[in-house]
Design a protein around this motif. Structure first.
Motif, PDB file in Angstrom:
ATOM      1  N   TYR A  84       0.803  -1.272  -0.042  1.00 16.60           N
ATOM      2  CA  TYR A  84       0.038   0.037  -0.014  1.00 16.60           C
ATOM      3  C   TYR A  84       0.890   1.201  -0.109  1.00 16.60           C
ATOM      4  O   TYR A  84       0.519   2.141  -0.864  1.00 16.60           O
ATOM      5  CB  TYR A  84      -0.907   0.166   1.211  1.00 16.60           C
ATOM      6  N   ASP A  96       2.479   1.420  -3.333  1.00 14.51           N
ATOM      7  CA  ASP A  96       1.543   1.894  -4.341  1.00 14.51           C
ATOM      8  C   ASP A  96       1.320   3.723  -4.046  1.00 14.51           C
ATOM      9  O   ASP A  96       1.143   4.303  -5.178  1.00 14.51           O
ATOM     10  CB  ASP A  96       0.156   1.401  -4.248  1.00 14.51           C
ATOM     11  N   LYS A 123      -1.119   0.382 -10.519  1.00 14.60           N
ATOM     12  CA  LYS A 123      -0.973  -0.760  -9.836  1.00 14.60           C
ATOM     13  C   LYS A 123      -0.122  -1.768 -10.093  1.00 14.60           C
ATOM     14  O   LYS A 123       0.639  -2.561  -9.400  1.00 14.60           O
ATOM     15  CB  LYS A 123      -2.553  -0.992  -9.556  1.00 14.60           C
TER      16      LYS A 123
END
Length: 286
Positions: free
Chosen positions: A221, A224, A242
């Motif tokens: 996370y 990203d 992604k």
């Protein structure tokens, strides 16, 4: 509507610290307060201001106070750091001293790497540790307990190193560089732990597998998020962000399969090269 200007480099940095401590991505935080990720990124980098009502909303979502975000500690106001705030900024995330772990866990890690989790036995681990089998059971409930401890050790170290690395950077691009460097350094210097993390998740009991998978997802996370921010700063499209994040993460997690400390490249050289690879994949110049 009152808007807090910038002074915001400090405000933005504190917003980012609170958001990371709360475990929220740039995209999710922006969704919760009703702005675009690009707008929130601009606030965090000090390029735009934030309204007072929106700052209050941010404080609520991030589990802190407007006083802490505004750094009013110079005034006689009680301030509160965000939940789980990282205090690792002074720790040397590029340094890898020997692990301070007990002989049984050391033996278990070596055994899991050499023979796999299912090939290792408590008897073989005890022999490697120079202990009796009952002595091993005195410290650990069973082989599963040892595997969980090894993977928790992995994730604890990954989280503090990535957090400390990211805290040094002011922009998404620089956070991306440091995140990739931290991942590459861990997967080379701690390649035995990293190898177990990559190969033995399937051997965990369901509850621990779910918990550790969530912990791994939080690292992804953050990566990203840094990719999204770096692309937004560079005015580049994010439609493949992604997929790029998965490719970059996999590039790092594959390192234990081939890297050797006595090979032609040092961990530091690999880390620098992998950060360059990540930027190149995204079309961002060093």
């Amino acid at each position: 509507m009152n808007t807090l200007d910038n002074g915001p480099t400090d405000l933005g940095a504190r917003l980012r610290e609170a958001r990371v401590a709360a475990g929220l991505s740039l995209r999710e935080t922006a969704r919760r307060i009703g702005v675009s990720p690009a707008t929130l990124s601009a606030v965090e980098t000090g390029k735009t201001g934030v309204s007072v009502p929106r700052l209050r909303r941010l404080a609520t979502e991030l589990g802190t106070t407007t006083q802490w975000l505004l750094d009013e500690s110079r005034n006689p106001v009680t301030t509160q750091r965000p939940r789980g705030a990282v205090t690792e900024t002074t720790r040397a995330w590029r340094e890898f001293p020997p692990l301070d772990i007990d002989p049984v866990l050391t033996a278990a890690i070596e055994s899991f790497v050499e023979t796999g989790y299912h090939g290792a036995t408590m008897r073989s681990i005890a022999h490697r540790a120079g202990m009796s089998v009952p002595g091993v059971y005195h410290h650990y409930r069973d082989k599963q307990d040892l595997l969980v401890r090894a993977l928790d050790l992995t994730m604890d170290e990954l989280h503090w190193r990535v957090g400390a690395a990211r805290s040094e950077a002011a922009t998404g691009r620089d956070r991306l560089i440091r995140t990739v460097e931290a991942l590459a350094l861990f997967h080379t210097h701690r390649r035995e732990l990293a190898f177990i993390g990559a190969s033995e998740m399937r051997s965990l009991d369901p509850a621990d597998r779910q918990r550790i998978a969530h912990s791994r997802s939080m690292i992804q996370y953050l990566l990203d998020e840094d990719i999204d921010t770096a692309l937004a700063e560079d005015n580049r499209a994010t439609d493949q962000a992604k997929a790029a994040g998965r490719a970059i993460a996999t590039m790092c997690t594959a390192l234990p399969q081939w890297f050797r400390l006595d090979g032609p490249s040092t961990p530091e050289q690999i880390a620098t090269a992998y950060a360059d690879f990540a930027l190149g994949l995204l079309g961002i110049s060093r």
